[in-house]
Design a protein around this motif. Sequence first.
Motif, PDB file in Angstrom:
ATOM      1  N   GLN A   1       0.825  -1.208   0.000  1.00 45.44           N
ATOM      2  CA  GLN A   1       0.000   0.000   0.000  1.00 45.44           C
ATOM      3  C   GLN A   1       0.865   1.268   0.000  1.00 45.44           C
ATOM      4  O   GLN A   1       0.597   2.217  -0.740  1.00 45.44           O
ATOM      5  CB  GLN A   1      -0.913  -0.004   1.229  1.00 45.44           C
ATOM      6  CG  GLN A   1      -1.969   1.080   1.210  1.00 45.44           C
ATOM      7  CD  GLN A   1      -2.924   0.956   2.372  1.00 45.44           C
ATOM      8  OE1 GLN A   1      -2.507   0.806   3.516  1.00 45.44           O
ATOM      9  NE2 GLN A   1      -4.209   0.995   2.083  1.00 45.44           N
ATOM     10  N   ALA A   2       1.919   1.244   0.828  1.00 43.57           N
ATOM     11  CA  ALA A   2       2.793   2.419   0.916  1.00 43.57           C
ATOM     12  C   ALA A   2       3.514   2.660  -0.408  1.00 43.57           C
ATOM     13  O   ALA A   2       3.702   3.811  -0.815  1.00 43.57           O
ATOM     14  CB  ALA A   2       3.786   2.241   2.062  1.00 43.57           C
ATOM     15  N   SER A   3       3.914   1.584  -1.091  1.00 37.80           N
ATOM     16  CA  SER A   3       4.569   1.740  -2.392  1.00 37.80           C
ATOM     17  C   SER A   3       3.635   2.393  -3.395  1.00 37.80           C
ATOM     18  O   SER A   3       4.047   3.281  -4.171  1.00 37.80           O
ATOM     19  CB  SER A   3       4.992   0.376  -2.951  1.00 37.80           C
ATOM     20  OG  SER A   3       6.015  -0.170  -2.180  1.00 37.80           O
ATOM     21  N   THR A   4       2.376   1.969  -3.368  1.00 38.34           N
ATOM     22  CA  THR A   4       1.384   2.540  -4.285  1.00 38.34           C
ATOM     23  C   THR A   4       1.219   4.032  -4.016  1.00 38.34           C
ATOM     24  O   THR A   4       1.202   4.847  -4.951  1.00 38.34           O
ATOM     25  CB  THR A   4       0.024   1.822  -4.103  1.00 38.34           C
ATOM     26  OG1 THR A   4       0.250   0.416  -4.203  1.00 38.34           O
ATOM     27  CG2 THR A   4      -0.975   2.251  -5.150  1.00 38.34           C
ATOM     28  N   VAL A   5       1.108   4.367  -2.735  1.00 41.80           N
ATOM     29  CA  VAL A   5       0.943   5.781  -2.372  1.00 41.80           C
ATOM     30  C   VAL A   5       2.172   6.584  -2.786  1.00 41.80           C
ATOM     31  O   VAL A   5       2.049   7.702  -3.299  1.00 41.80           O
ATOM     32  CB  VAL A   5       0.673   5.930  -0.858  1.00 41.80           C
ATOM     33  CG1 VAL A   5       0.746   7.392  -0.430  1.00 41.80           C
ATOM     34  CG2 VAL A   5      -0.690   5.340  -0.498  1.00 41.80           C
TER      35      VAL A   5
END
Lengths: 148, 180
Positions: free
Chosen positions: B70-74
């Motif tokens: 999720q953090a990578s996507t953000v």
Amino acid sequence: MSPSQVPVDAVQGALAAEHAAIWVYGVVEAFAPGALNGQLEEAATAHQARRDATERVLTDAGVPPVPPEPGYLTPEPVTDAASALRLAITAESDAAAAWRSVIERSPAHLGLRAAALDALTVAALWATRWRARAGTSPVTVPFPGAPA
Amino acid sequence: MLIPRQTPILARWPTVSEAGPTRRRVLAAAATLSVAGPAALTGCTLPVRIPEVPDPLESPARRAEADATQASTVAQLAAGADPALAAAARALATDRRTHAATLRAELRRVRPRPAPHSASPPAAPQPATPELTSARGVLAQAVRAAHDEAAGLVMTLPGYRAALLASVAACCATHAALLS
């Protein structure tokens, strides 16, 4: 908590780290910009409270708490704000490691584990704040207190 | 324990004539066994199913993997629009990926291969891609939940694992502070 369950060596190590951190903040305050005085004061006060609580744990266990050293060797000479902040990061990292060790050696469900987790977390938060302030990257570490 | 010498040991043993195995007794015992034996044996050889308890590190490992994704996507979404958020998300992704790898290594150390009877663990749910406007809050909420789970496990797990989860909890607390 039962005094016999207290991991005395680890708690003495944590107390020694708290003594060192209190000494360190005295040095850091002398070199850091005045704008940081409030935060430095807050950090130092937190370590003093932690030191007092840790001394009580040892006294309750019937063990004399280790006293502070008359002085400490710093990894590098402290000559300016940057080196002062690096010393603060070192002190918080040392405290984190000492408290992690208390967790590792305490029996499960012992109240001391909760206190040690709080101390480890607070140390990690201060270290992160000082890294951000010092412009160090990354500002976080994945395992605060873990042996390098 | 020492036996007093004045009592001859053999003297206390029953003699053959009073209690020895007579032919009748042996046959009676054999008859009893032939009835009870097979039933008892069946009882013993029923497959014993030890319930497969999930390793308590399974959940924090999967959570770390989901948080990292999720953090990578953000981080990608925010790259142009919000560089500060992108940097925070990248740092979070890096640390959570490291947590996942270390927790997986510990899981493998204890159970090198999945037990043959255990169901394969369900795949980690794919976290929803948050809108950029709410992304900071979504990441902060996820990392606070990760902190709470790890901190809870610190109280119950054995020493090494408690220390590992304590570091995970402390790291999550630093990210929560940076994101709030």
